[in-house]
Design a protein around this motif. Structure first.
Motif, PDB file in Angstrom:
ATOM      1  N   PRO A 211       0.786  -1.224   0.000  1.00  0.00           N
ATOM      2  CA  PRO A 211       0.000   0.000   0.000  1.00  0.00           C
ATOM      3  C   PRO A 211       0.826   1.287   0.000  1.00  0.00           C
ATOM      4  O   PRO A 211       0.266   2.336   0.331  1.00  0.00           O
ATOM      5  CB  PRO A 211      -0.738  -0.121   1.326  1.00  0.00           C
ATOM      6  N   SER A 212       2.097   1.255  -0.405  1.00  0.00           N
ATOM      7  CA  SER A 212       2.863   2.493  -0.260  1.00  0.00           C
ATOM      8  C   SER A 212       2.662   3.461  -1.427  1.00  0.00           C
ATOM      9  O   SER A 212       2.805   4.668  -1.266  1.00  0.00           O
ATOM     10  CB  SER A 212       4.347   2.190  -0.033  1.00  0.00           C
ATOM     11  N   LYS A 213       2.322   2.962  -2.599  1.00  0.00           N
ATOM     12  CA  LYS A 213       2.154   3.870  -3.743  1.00  0.00           C
ATOM     13  C   LYS A 213       0.681   4.098  -4.070  1.00  0.00           C
ATOM     14  O   LYS A 213       0.003   3.230  -4.607  1.00  0.00           O
ATOM     15  CB  LYS A 213       2.875   3.321  -4.973  1.00  0.00           C
ATOM     16  N   ALA A 214       0.223   5.298  -3.767  1.00  0.00           N
ATOM     17  CA  ALA A 214      -1.185   5.639  -3.991  1.00  0.00           C
ATOM     18  C   ALA A 214      -1.542   5.527  -5.472  1.00  0.00           C
ATOM     19  O   ALA A 214      -2.636   5.085  -5.825  1.00  0.00           O
ATOM     20  CB  ALA A 214      -1.463   7.053  -3.481  1.00  0.00           C
ATOM     21  N   GLY A 215      -0.616   5.910  -6.335  1.00  0.00           N
ATOM     22  CA  GLY A 215      -0.857   5.866  -7.771  1.00  0.00           C
ATOM     23  C   GLY A 215      -1.137   4.440  -8.244  1.00  0.00           C
ATOM     24  O   GLY A 215      -2.061   4.204  -9.028  1.00  0.00           O
ATOM     25  N   ASP A 216      -0.333   3.499  -7.771  1.00  0.00           N
ATOM     26  CA  ASP A 216      -0.526   2.101  -8.157  1.00  0.00           C
ATOM     27  C   ASP A 216      -1.869   1.571  -7.649  1.00  0.00           C
ATOM     28  O   ASP A 216      -2.528   0.773  -8.313  1.00  0.00           O
ATOM     29  CB  ASP A 216       0.603   1.221  -7.598  1.00  0.00           C
ATOM     30  N   MET A 217      -2.253   2.049  -6.452  1.00  0.00           N
ATOM     31  CA  MET A 217      -3.522   1.603  -5.891  1.00  0.00           C
ATOM     32  C   MET A 217      -4.686   2.140  -6.723  1.00  0.00           C
ATOM     33  O   MET A 217      -5.660   1.435  -6.986  1.00  0.00           O
ATOM     34  CB  MET A 217      -3.638   2.030  -4.430  1.00  0.00           C
ATOM     35  N   ALA A 218      -4.538   3.363  -7.170  1.00  0.00           N
ATOM     36  CA  ALA A 218      -5.586   3.967  -7.998  1.00  0.00           C
ATOM     37  C   ALA A 218      -5.704   3.216  -9.329  1.00  0.00           C
ATOM     38  O   ALA A 218      -6.811   2.926  -9.793  1.00  0.00           O
ATOM     39  CB  ALA A 218      -5.281   5.447  -8.234  1.00  0.00           C
ATOM     40  N   ILE A 219      -4.564   2.883  -9.915  1.00  0.00           N
ATOM     41  CA  ILE A 219      -4.584   2.146 -11.194  1.00  0.00           C
ATOM     42  C   ILE A 219      -5.226   0.775 -11.001  1.00  0.00           C
ATOM     43  O   ILE A 219      -6.070   0.340 -11.788  1.00  0.00           O
ATOM     44  CB  ILE A 219      -3.153   1.997 -11.771  1.00  0.00           C
ATOM     45  N   ILE A 223      -8.494  -0.696 -12.829  1.00  0.00           N
ATOM     46  CA  ILE A 223      -8.524  -1.919 -13.653  1.00  0.00           C
ATOM     47  C   ILE A 223      -9.653  -2.846 -13.177  1.00  0.00           C
ATOM     48  O   ILE A 223     -10.361  -3.430 -13.994  1.00  0.00           O
ATOM     49  CB  ILE A 223      -7.163  -2.661 -13.633  1.00  0.00           C
ATOM     50  N   VAL A 224      -9.832  -2.924 -11.854  1.00  0.00           N
ATOM     51  CA  VAL A 224     -10.903  -3.774 -11.338  1.00  0.00           C
ATOM     52  C   VAL A 224     -12.264  -3.259 -11.819  1.00  0.00           C
ATOM     53  O   VAL A 224     -13.110  -4.033 -12.280  1.00  0.00           O
ATOM     54  CB  VAL A 224     -10.860  -3.884  -9.799  1.00  0.00           C
ATOM     55  N   SER A 225     -12.442  -1.937 -11.786  1.00  0.00           N
ATOM     56  CA  SER A 225     -13.761  -1.457 -12.245  1.00  0.00           C
ATOM     57  C   SER A 225     -13.907  -1.529 -13.765  1.00  0.00           C
ATOM     58  O   SER A 225     -15.000  -1.759 -14.265  1.00  0.00           O
ATOM     59  CB  SER A 225     -14.114  -0.074 -11.705  1.00  0.00           C
ATOM     60  N   LEU A 226     -12.784  -1.397 -14.467  1.00  0.00           N
ATOM     61  CA  LEU A 226     -12.806  -1.608 -15.919  1.00  0.00           C
ATOM     62  C   LEU A 226     -13.278  -3.037 -16.213  1.00  0.00           C
ATOM     63  O   LEU A 226     -14.116  -3.270 -17.085  1.00  0.00           O
ATOM     64  CB  LEU A 226     -11.402  -1.393 -16.486  1.00  0.00           C
ATOM     65  N   MET A 245      -3.654  -8.242  -0.430  1.00  0.00           N
ATOM     66  CA  MET A 245      -4.877  -8.981  -0.676  1.00  0.00           C
ATOM     67  C   MET A 245      -6.075  -8.243  -0.096  1.00  0.00           C
ATOM     68  O   MET A 245      -7.139  -8.189  -0.704  1.00  0.00           O
ATOM     69  CB  MET A 245      -4.800 -10.391  -0.108  1.00  0.00           C
ATOM     70  N   HIS A 246      -5.857  -7.663   1.085  1.00  0.00           N
ATOM     71  CA  HIS A 246      -6.929  -6.919   1.738  1.00  0.00           C
ATOM     72  C   HIS A 246      -7.369  -5.740   0.877  1.00  0.00           C
ATOM     73  O   HIS A 246      -8.553  -5.520   0.639  1.00  0.00           O
ATOM     74  CB  HIS A 246      -6.464  -6.450   3.114  1.00  0.00           C
ATOM     75  N   PHE A 247      -6.382  -5.006   0.387  1.00  0.00           N
ATOM     76  CA  PHE A 247      -6.703  -3.862  -0.475  1.00  0.00           C
ATOM     77  C   PHE A 247      -7.464  -4.322  -1.723  1.00  0.00           C
ATOM     78  O   PHE A 247      -8.492  -3.739  -2.110  1.00  0.00           O
ATOM     79  CB  PHE A 247      -5.437  -3.104  -0.887  1.00  0.00           C
ATOM     80  N   LEU A 248      -6.953  -5.355  -2.350  1.00  0.00           N
ATOM     81  CA  LEU A 248      -7.549  -5.854  -3.603  1.00  0.00           C
ATOM     82  C   LEU A 248      -8.968  -6.364  -3.391  1.00  0.00           C
ATOM     83  O   LEU A 248      -9.859  -6.101  -4.204  1.00  0.00           O
ATOM     84  CB  LEU A 248      -6.670  -6.969  -4.179  1.00  0.00           C
ATOM     85  N   THR A 249      -9.163  -7.060  -2.309  1.00  0.00           N
ATOM     86  CA  THR A 249     -10.506  -7.565  -2.007  1.00  0.00           C
ATOM     87  C   THR A 249     -11.463  -6.391  -1.845  1.00  0.00           C
ATOM     88  O   THR A 249     -12.570  -6.404  -2.384  1.00  0.00           O
ATOM     89  CB  THR A 249     -10.493  -8.424  -0.723  1.00  0.00           C
ATOM     90  N   GLY A 250     -11.001  -5.373  -1.133  1.00  0.00           N
ATOM     91  CA  GLY A 250     -11.799  -4.170  -0.941  1.00  0.00           C
ATOM     92  C   GLY A 250     -12.134  -3.484  -2.253  1.00  0.00           C
ATOM     93  O   GLY A 250     -13.205  -2.915  -2.431  1.00  0.00           O
ATOM     94  N   ALA A 251     -11.189  -3.561  -3.197  1.00  0.00           N
ATOM     95  CA  ALA A 251     -11.403  -2.932  -4.500  1.00  0.00           C
ATOM     96  C   ALA A 251     -12.334  -3.765  -5.381  1.00  0.00           C
ATOM     97  O   ALA A 251     -12.721  -3.320  -6.458  1.00  0.00           O
ATOM     98  CB  ALA A 251     -10.053  -2.731  -5.197  1.00  0.00           C
TER      99      ALA A 251
END
Ligand code: C2E
Ligand code: MG
Ligand code: MG
Ligand code: MG
Length: 288
Positions: A211-219, A223-226, A245-251
Motif C-alpha cells: 500500500p505504499s504507492k497511492a498511484g498504483d492503488m488507484a490504477i 482496472i478492477v472497475s474496468l 490482498m486486503h486492499f484488492l478484495t476491498g477494491a
C-alpha cells in the motif's frame, strides 16, 4: 582498419564481445537440443477464488531442466527462444504438456481446474497456432473450455485487427482468453471491448508497492472497475502480502495469484495443495 586486415576483421571484436557472441551461439545450440530431447518441465501456479476459497485455475510456467545448470526460469531462455523462433516448438511442447496434465488431474478426480498457458508474440502471429492448440487439446483428450491462453497487452495492441481475427479463431475452438500483464500497455476501453476476452490479469508491478504507492492503488482499482464494466474477471498477479490482498478484495478483485498463496509448484505439490484447499473450503462452507 577492417579493410586492411581483410579476412581478419574479426580482430575488431574485443575478446569480451567475441565471448559473448560465442556464448549466445552455444546457448542457441543448447536450446535447440533441449527441444529435441524435451528438457522442459512445467510448474503450475494456482489461482485462488476468494469467494469460494478454491483453486479454480492454474497457470503453466515453463522451466528448462538444463543438463548442467539445473532448473532455469523462463527469463533465462524465453527471450532467446523468441529471437530464434524456437519459441514455436517450445510453445507446442508446453501446450501439449499442460493439456495432458489438466486431463490427468481430471482423470484422478481432482476438483475441476482451468489450465492457463502463456502464448508469446512469435507464437501468436504464427499461422499454425490455432491448429497447434486444437491438436494439443485433441491428443490430450481435454475439453477446450478447460484451456485458457494468456496473451500480453502489448502483443494484442501491436496489430489490433489481426489480433481480433486470431482471437476469434481461438475462441471458436472453445478456449478462453486472458490478457496478461494488464495495465502496462495503453489499451483504450473502446479497443478492449472488441477483443473476445474472459479475463484481465493485473500486472504484478502495480501490486508490488501496495500500500505504499497511492498511484498504483488507484490504477489497480481502476482496472478492477474496468473489468466490471466489460464483464471480465480480474485476476491480481504477484500478490505477496495480506495487506495487498486486503486492499484488492476491498477494491472488488476476487481472483488471486501470488506467493502469498502459492509459488509455481511441480505437479505433485499442486495436487496436494488443491486437495487441501478444497477440504478447507468445504469445511468452511459446512461450518458457516
Ligand atoms: P507471467 O505469465 O506474468 O507469469 C507470472 C510470473 O510471475 C511467473 O514468473 C511467476 O513465478 C511470477 N510470480 C507469481 N507470483 C509472484 C509473486 O507473488 N511475486 C513475485 N515476485 N513473482 C511472482 P516466471 O515463472 O519466472 O515466468 C516469467 C514469465 O515468463 C511469465 O510471466 C511469462 O511471460 C513467461 N513464461 C513462462 N512460461 C511461459 C511459456 O510457457 N511460454 C511463454 N511464451 N512464456 C512463458
Ligand atoms: Mg502469464
Ligand atoms: Mg503476468
Ligand atoms: Mg510477465
Amino acid at each position: 582498419r577492417a579493410k586492411e586486415s581483410g579476412r581478419n576483421d574479426i580482430q575488431l571484436f574485443t575478446p569480451a564481445m567475441g565471448e559473448e557472441a560465442r556464448n549466445k551461439l552455444i546457448r542457441i545450440e543448447e536450446l535447440r537440443r533441449a527441444v529435441e530431447r524435451d528438457e522442459f518441465v512445467l510448474h503450475y501456479q494456482p489461482q485462488k477464488d476468494i469467494r469460494s476459497g478454491n483453486v479454480i485455475s492454474v497457470e503453466a510456467l515453463v522451466r528448462w531442466q538444463h543438463p548442467v545448470e539445473g532448473l532455469l526460469l523462463p527469463g533465462a531462455f524465453i527471450p532467446l527462444a523468441e529471437e530464434t523462433g524456437l519459441i514455436v516448438p517450445i510453445g507446442d511442447i508446453v501446450l501439449r504438456k499442460a493439456c495432458r496434465q489438466a486431463r490427468a488431474w481430471q482423470d484422478r478426480g481432482l476438483p475441476a481446474l482451468r489450465m492457463a498457458v502463456n502464448v508469446s508474440a512469435r507464437q501468436f502471429t504464427e499461422n499454425s497456432l490455432t491448429n497447434q492448440v486444437a491438436s494439443a487439446l485433441q491428443s490430450a483428450g481435454l475439453e477446450p473450455r478447460w484451456l485458457e491462453l494468456e496473451l500480453t497487452e502489448s502483443l494484442i495492441m501491436r496489430d489490433v485487427e489481426g489480433a481480433i481475427e486470431r482471437m476469434h479463431e481461438l475462441t471458436q475452438l472453445g478456449v478462453s482468453l486472458a490478457i496478461d500483464d494488464f495495465g502496462t500497455g495503453y489499451s483504450s476501453l473502446s479497443t478492449l471491448r472488441r477483443f473476445p476476452l474472459s479475463r484481465l490479469k493485473i500486472d504484478r508491478s502495480f501490486i508490488a508497492d501496495i500500500p505504499s504507492k497511492a498511484g498504483d492503488m488507484a490504477i489497480t482499482s481502476a482496472i478492477v472497475s474496468l473489468g466490471r464494466t466489460l464483464e471480465l474477471e480480474v485476476v491480481a498477479e504477484g500478490v505477496e502480502t495480506e495487506e495487498q490482498m486486503h486492499f484488492l478484495t476491498g477494491a472488488g478483485c476476487e481472483m488471486f495469484q501470488g506467493y502469498l498463496f502459492a509459488r509455481p509448484l511441480p505437479p505433485r505439490e499442486v495436487e496436494d495443495l488443491i486437495v487441501r484447499t478444497a477440504e478447507q473450503a468445504g469445511n468452511a462452507l459446512q461450518s458457516s
